[in-house]
Design an enzyme around this catalytic site. Structure first.
Site, PDB file in Angstrom:
ATOM      1  N   GLN A  26       0.799  -1.221   0.000  1.00 37.51           N
ATOM      2  CA  GLN A  26       0.000   0.000   0.000  1.00 37.51           C
ATOM      3  C   GLN A  26       0.837   1.279   0.000  1.00 37.51           C
ATOM      4  O   GLN A  26       0.321   2.344  -0.344  1.00 37.51           O
ATOM      5  CB  GLN A  26      -0.953  -0.007   1.190  1.00 37.51           C
ATOM      6  CG  GLN A  26      -2.007  -1.109   1.076  1.00 37.51           C
ATOM      7  CD  GLN A  26      -2.956  -1.143   2.259  1.00 37.51           C
ATOM      8  OE1 GLN A  26      -2.687  -1.800   3.249  1.00 37.51           O
ATOM      9  NE2 GLN A  26      -4.068  -0.434   2.174  1.00 37.51           N
ATOM     10  N   HIS A  46      -1.908  -5.103 -12.719  1.00 33.43           N
ATOM     11  CA  HIS A  46      -1.388  -4.882 -14.074  1.00 33.43           C
ATOM     12  C   HIS A  46      -2.263  -5.542 -15.138  1.00 33.43           C
ATOM     13  O   HIS A  46      -2.414  -5.016 -16.233  1.00 33.43           O
ATOM     14  CB  HIS A  46       0.052  -5.428 -14.184  1.00 33.43           C
ATOM     15  CG  HIS A  46       1.037  -4.617 -13.406  1.00 33.43           C
ATOM     16  ND1 HIS A  46       2.194  -5.146 -12.887  1.00 33.43           N
ATOM     17  CD2 HIS A  46       1.042  -3.304 -13.053  1.00 33.43           C
ATOM     18  CE1 HIS A  46       2.864  -4.200 -12.247  1.00 33.43           C
ATOM     19  NE2 HIS A  46       2.188  -3.073 -12.337  1.00 33.43           N
ATOM     20  N   ASP A  59       2.470   0.486  -8.146  1.00 31.48           N
ATOM     21  CA  ASP A  59       3.826   0.551  -8.705  1.00 31.48           C
ATOM     22  C   ASP A  59       4.702   1.576  -7.971  1.00 31.48           C
ATOM     23  O   ASP A  59       5.887   1.341  -7.737  1.00 31.48           O
ATOM     24  CB  ASP A  59       3.797   0.925 -10.198  1.00 31.48           C
ATOM     25  CG  ASP A  59       3.257  -0.225 -11.059  1.00 31.48           C
ATOM     26  OD1 ASP A  59       2.905  -1.284 -10.497  1.00 31.48           O
ATOM     27  OD2 ASP A  59       3.183  -0.042 -12.293  1.00 31.48           O
ATOM     28  N   ARG A  84       3.780  -0.035  13.064  1.00 34.36           N
ATOM     29  CA  ARG A  84       3.488  -1.338  12.466  1.00 34.36           C
ATOM     30  C   ARG A  84       3.558  -1.224  10.954  1.00 34.36           C
ATOM     31  O   ARG A  84       2.868  -0.391  10.362  1.00 34.36           O
ATOM     32  CB  ARG A  84       2.105  -1.828  12.895  1.00 34.36           C
ATOM     33  CG  ARG A  84       1.680  -3.096  12.175  1.00 34.36           C
ATOM     34  CD  ARG A  84       0.349  -3.652  12.691  1.00 34.36           C
ATOM     35  NE  ARG A  84      -0.007  -4.822  11.937  1.00 34.36           N
ATOM     36  CZ  ARG A  84      -1.055  -4.910  11.097  1.00 34.36           C
ATOM     37  NH1 ARG A  84      -1.886  -3.896  10.941  1.00 34.36           N
ATOM     38  NH2 ARG A  84      -1.269  -6.005  10.421  1.00 34.36           N
ATOM     39  N   HIS A 129       1.065  -9.166   4.621  1.00 37.23           N
ATOM     40  CA  HIS A 129      -0.105  -8.301   4.459  1.00 37.23           C
ATOM     41  C   HIS A 129      -0.525  -8.367   2.985  1.00 37.23           C
ATOM     42  O   HIS A 129      -0.416  -7.389   2.252  1.00 37.23           O
ATOM     43  CB  HIS A 129       0.211  -6.875   4.918  1.00 37.23           C
ATOM     44  CG  HIS A 129      -0.990  -6.034   5.237  1.00 37.23           C
ATOM     45  ND1 HIS A 129      -1.169  -5.393   6.447  1.00 37.23           N
ATOM     46  CD2 HIS A 129      -2.082  -5.711   4.496  1.00 37.23           C
ATOM     47  CE1 HIS A 129      -2.314  -4.703   6.435  1.00 37.23           C
ATOM     48  NE2 HIS A 129      -2.884  -4.873   5.253  1.00 37.23           N
ATOM     49  N   ASN A 173      -1.784 -10.644   8.463  1.00 32.66           N
ATOM     50  CA  ASN A 173      -2.784  -9.607   8.616  1.00 32.66           C
ATOM     51  C   ASN A 173      -4.111 -10.098   8.054  1.00 32.66           C
ATOM     52  O   ASN A 173      -4.224 -10.384   6.868  1.00 32.66           O
ATOM     53  CB  ASN A 173      -2.390  -8.334   7.859  1.00 32.66           C
ATOM     54  CG  ASN A 173      -3.459  -7.256   8.003  1.00 32.66           C
ATOM     55  OD1 ASN A 173      -3.621  -6.703   9.090  1.00 32.66           O
ATOM     56  ND2 ASN A 173      -4.214  -6.985   6.946  1.00 32.66           N
ATOM     57  N   GLU A 174      -5.103 -10.212   8.935  1.00 30.53           N
ATOM     58  CA  GLU A 174      -6.487 -10.442   8.536  1.00 30.53           C
ATOM     59  C   GLU A 174      -6.723 -11.689   7.679  1.00 30.53           C
ATOM     60  O   GLU A 174      -6.991 -11.604   6.472  1.00 30.53           O
ATOM     61  CB  GLU A 174      -7.042  -9.210   7.807  1.00 30.53           C
ATOM     62  CG  GLU A 174      -7.095  -7.991   8.699  1.00 30.53           C
ATOM     63  CD  GLU A 174      -7.848  -6.831   8.072  1.00 30.53           C
ATOM     64  OE1 GLU A 174      -8.117  -6.863   6.859  1.00 30.53           O
ATOM     65  OE2 GLU A 174      -8.172  -5.881   8.799  1.00 30.53           O
ATOM     66  N   ASN A 316      -7.646  -6.062  14.363  1.00 31.90           N
ATOM     67  CA  ASN A 316      -7.969  -4.920  13.501  1.00 31.90           C
ATOM     68  C   ASN A 316      -9.458  -4.661  13.648  1.00 31.90           C
ATOM     69  O   ASN A 316     -10.274  -5.542  13.380  1.00 31.90           O
ATOM     70  CB  ASN A 316      -7.654  -5.222  12.030  1.00 31.90           C
ATOM     71  CG  ASN A 316      -6.165  -5.166  11.741  1.00 31.90           C
ATOM     72  OD1 ASN A 316      -5.369  -4.867  12.621  1.00 31.90           O
ATOM     73  ND2 ASN A 316      -5.796  -5.452  10.499  1.00 31.90           N
ATOM     74  N   TYR A 318     -12.700  -1.893  13.064  1.00 37.79           N
ATOM     75  CA  TYR A 318     -13.157  -0.667  12.397  1.00 37.79           C
ATOM     76  C   TYR A 318     -14.580  -0.278  12.723  1.00 37.79           C
ATOM     77  O   TYR A 318     -14.910   0.892  12.816  1.00 37.79           O
ATOM     78  CB  TYR A 318     -13.037  -0.814  10.869  1.00 37.79           C
ATOM     79  CG  TYR A 318     -11.607  -0.719  10.381  1.00 37.79           C
ATOM     80  CD1 TYR A 318     -10.776  -1.842  10.361  1.00 37.79           C
ATOM     81  CD2 TYR A 318     -11.073   0.502   9.972  1.00 37.79           C
ATOM     82  CE1 TYR A 318      -9.457  -1.748   9.942  1.00 37.79           C
ATOM     83  CE2 TYR A 318      -9.753   0.602   9.546  1.00 37.79           C
ATOM     84  CZ  TYR A 318      -8.947  -0.527   9.529  1.00 37.79           C
ATOM     85  OH  TYR A 318      -7.645  -0.425   9.123  1.00 37.79           O
ATOM     86  N   GLU A 386      -4.968  -2.175  14.055  1.00 39.13           N
ATOM     87  CA  GLU A 386      -5.513  -1.204  13.090  1.00 39.13           C
ATOM     88  C   GLU A 386      -6.836  -0.678  13.608  1.00 39.13           C
ATOM     89  O   GLU A 386      -7.614  -1.417  14.210  1.00 39.13           O
ATOM     90  CB  GLU A 386      -5.794  -1.834  11.713  1.00 39.13           C
ATOM     91  CG  GLU A 386      -4.587  -2.073  10.864  1.00 39.13           C
ATOM     92  CD  GLU A 386      -4.948  -2.656   9.492  1.00 39.13           C
ATOM     93  OE1 GLU A 386      -6.038  -2.375   8.964  1.00 39.13           O
ATOM     94  OE2 GLU A 386      -4.121  -3.413   8.973  1.00 39.13           O
TER      95      GLU A 386
HETATM   96  C1  GBH Z   1      -7.918  -3.273   6.678  1.00 41.81           C
HETATM   97  O1  GBH Z   1      -8.962  -4.187   6.481  1.00 41.81           O
HETATM   98  C2  GBH Z   1      -6.665  -3.671   5.947  1.00 41.81           C
HETATM   99  O2  GBH Z   1      -5.817  -4.439   6.787  1.00 41.81           O
HETATM  100  C3  GBH Z   1      -5.887  -2.507   5.395  1.00 41.81           C
HETATM  101  O3  GBH Z   1      -4.910  -2.957   4.510  1.00 41.81           O
HETATM  102  C4  GBH Z   1      -6.849  -1.545   4.732  1.00 41.81           C
HETATM  103  O4  GBH Z   1      -6.209  -0.485   4.073  1.00 41.81           O
HETATM  104  C5  GBH Z   1      -7.767  -1.014   5.804  1.00 41.81           C
HETATM  105  O5  GBH Z   1      -8.459  -2.053   6.388  1.00 41.81           O
HETATM  106  C6  GBH Z   1      -8.813  -0.028   5.301  1.00 41.81           C
HETATM  107  O6  GBH Z   1      -9.695  -0.661   4.425  1.00 41.81           O
HETATM  108  O7  GBH Z   1     -15.589  -4.014  -0.146  1.00 41.81           O
HETATM  109  O8  GBH Z   1     -17.677  -4.021   1.057  1.00 41.81           O
HETATM  110  O9  GBH Z   1     -16.739  -6.116   0.268  1.00 41.81           O
HETATM  111  C7  GBH Z   1     -10.159  -3.834   7.139  1.00 41.81           C
HETATM  112  C8  GBH Z   1     -11.269  -4.836   6.981  1.00 41.81           C
HETATM  113  C9  GBH Z   1     -12.847  -5.861   5.592  1.00 41.81           C
HETATM  114  C10 GBH Z   1     -12.262  -3.644   5.120  1.00 41.81           C
HETATM  115  C11 GBH Z   1     -13.392  -6.026   4.205  1.00 41.81           C
HETATM  116  C12 GBH Z   1     -12.788  -3.790   3.706  1.00 41.81           C
HETATM  117  C13 GBH Z   1     -14.265  -4.928   2.263  1.00 41.81           C
HETATM  118  C14 GBH Z   1     -15.730  -4.945   2.287  1.00 41.81           C
HETATM  119  N1  GBH Z   1     -11.792  -4.901   5.625  1.00 41.81           N
HETATM  120  N2  GBH Z   1     -13.799  -4.793   3.636  1.00 41.81           N
HETATM  121  S1  GBH Z   1     -16.464  -4.766   0.749  1.00 41.81           S
END
Ligand code: GBH
Length: 491
Positions: A26, A46, A59, A84, A129, A173-174, A316, A318, A386
């Site tokens: 990222q 790509h 890229d 991290r 990741h 990660n996840e 993680n 959210y 996260e």
């Molecule tokens: C994290 O995932 C990641 O570890 C990180 O790389 C990322 O940048 C960050 O979140 C922010 O997104 O598109 O509606 O199908 C968080 C958990 C779960 C978030 C799946 C995105 C996609 C749902 N993720 N979700 S959808």
């Protein structure tokens, strides 16, 4: 009894690790420098740019490959205790396998880590990741029973090269996003969409790979290096929509499918995949004519090998969802994980919305999620690895919604600490704007804005960066704090 006062008086412990998080693909760029190998995100972006909202790729991204000193300077500006980041497997092992270690790849991470250590910032490294070497994908990736061995060998190289300075290791990660979104669905590379077994095969091999890396660290490296090794699982709060027994059961099964698949084998007393979900999948598989359950089992030996194989639980977190046995259902493909679960999910309209469709500010969700895990798994050590909020690029640097989110989240963290949860640190996602996977550069999570159009990928602190800095330095949340300047400084 005024709650604002209570909040003001509560302090984060001095040894609580405040940090931020990022991941290699990222931010790094440098996708083909030196001898770096191709990974599954290089390949997918790509060859299939239509899958990405703005047809972009990683890229160059934030070009951390060339800007790592500026990144560490930002960590110092914020006053971070920890940072991290993730290692790119194909940058370190261009061949995917451990026959050849890239000098240039190792040198890059040495420089980056040394720069952090120089300024007393604790490096926390994630081994994986999401950026699998393409060659290993061609050989089956996480669906291959050989995967645990490939991963163990990569992990050993990383421990040997960086473990003298890195004392906090995260294997994956996840897992949910790796296995469900990448193998059972089509929202992450390698977008396999093998709905019936993709998630479950991946889950088994991922968990075994984690355990192999953990044991290698424990047996070979920990005695001299003295660090810790854990895993990061995405745990949003998933509660029942109503008080009905049906909704309680539906929420439990949904939790088992979202994160129980990965947490239960490692953190539960019994080990193995979650029991109720296993039974459901076994029954449905038989009805559907599969000769064995679509969810593979652990042998007795494997179950014991995996159980307890983690020094901490990385979370993680959210947002939250409410689960219903009968409402809000969608037509999942049959068979698939969420058809197996057979429940609906929703969010409440009063929860403030971020730009990402899946993200809202749900009240006390950190507290609910961590208390649940704390009780279920007998009080493990936690790190929140996260937590963050998205906006559109045009929203710029006056990010009051992000500040509301972080204050609420950190208040919830204090509630966890008060309740006796062994939570040792908190990493905000993210230090800076970065490539938001399928959303490209259209969704921004950074405390620092990145100007992706500028040659130097200029980083500028948002208002939230000043607020986070203030929280870290005072170890308290002042709900009225207003930064009086937009010019950053290093204390
Ligand atoms: C994290 O995932 C990641 O570890 C990180 O790389 C990322 O940048 C960050 O979140 C922010 O997104 O598109 O509606 O199908 C968080 C958990 C779960 C978030 C799946 C995105 C996609 C749902 N993720 N979700 S959808």
């Amino acid at each position: 009894f005024c709650s604002a006062l209570v909040q003001r008086d509560r302090r984060f412990p001095d040894d609580f690790l405040f940090g931020t998080a990022t991941s290699a693909y990222q931010i790094e760029g440098g996708w083909n420098v030196d001898d770096k190998g191709e990974n599954i995100w290089d390949r997918m972006m790509h060859t299939n740019p239509d899958a990405i909202t703005d047809r972009s790729n990683g890229d160059v991204a934030a070009d951390t490959y060339n800007n790592y000193k500026r990144d560490v300077e930002m960590m110092r500006e914020l006053g971070l205790d920890a940072y991290r980041f993730s290692l790119s497997w194909s940058r370190i092992l261009p061949n995917g396998l451990a026959n050849k270690v890239s000098d240039a790849g190792v040198a890059f991470y040495n420089n980056y880590i040394n720069e952090m250590v120089k300024y007393n910032i604790t490096p926390m490294a994630t081994l994986y990741h999401w950026d699998l070497p393409q060659k290993l994908q061609d050989l089956g990736g996480f669906a291959s029973p050989l995967f645990p061995e490939w991963f163990e060998n990569y992990a050993k190289v990383a421990f040997a090269q960086f473990g003298d300075r890195v004392k906090h290791w995260i294997t994956f990660n996840e897992p949910r996003e790796i296995c469900y979104e990448g193998y059972g669905h089509f929202t992450k590379a390698p977008i396999l969409n093998v709905t019936d077994v993709g998630t479950y095969y991946c889950a088994k091999h991922l968990v075994m790979a984690h355990a192999k890396a953990y044991h290698a660290y424990n047996d070979i490296f920990k005695p001299t290096q003295g660090g810790v090794c854990g895993i990061t699982i995405s745990v949003n709060w998933l509660g029942p929509l109503t008080d009905s027994e049906e909704d309680f059961f539906a929420a439990e099964i949904r939790r088992q499918a979202e994160w129980g698949l990965y947490a239960e084998p490692i953190f539960s007393e019994k080990g193995g995949f979650p029991q109720e979900l296993s039974k459901i999948v076994a029954r449905k598989s038989a009805e559907q004519g599969y000769p064995t359950s679509r969810m593979p089992a652990f042998t007795e030996e494997e179950r014991k090998y995996v159980r307890g194989a983690s020094d901490f639980f990385g979370v993680n977190h959210y947002t939250a969802f409410l689960i219903s046995a009968n409402e809000y259902k969608v037509n999942w493909p049959v068979p698939s994980v969420f058809a197996d679960v057979d429940a609906g999910l929703t969010m409440l309209p009063e929860w403030e919305k971020a730009v990402s469709v899946w993200l809202r500010r749900a009240p006390h969700s950190i507290y609910k999620a961590l208390m649940h895990l704390h009780k279920k798994y007998n009080g493990p050590i936690f790190y929140i690895t996260e937590n963050g909020w998205s906006q559109i690029p045009e929203d710029g640097c006056e990010d009051d919604a992000r500040i509301r989110y972080y204050r609420a989240a950190l208040n919830s963290v204090l509630d966890c600490l008060d309740a006796g949860v062994d939570l040792r640190g908190y990493m905000a996602w993210s230090l800076m704007d970065n490539l938001e996977w399928m959303e490209g550069y259209t969704e921004r999570f950074g405390l620092y804005e990145v100007d992706f159009a500028s040659p130097k990928k200029t980083r500028t602190p948002r208002k939230s960066a000043f607020v986070y800095k203030h929280i870290i330095s005072t170890r308290t949340i002042d709900p009225d704090y207003e930064p009086h300047t937009r010019t950053m400084w290093i204390d």
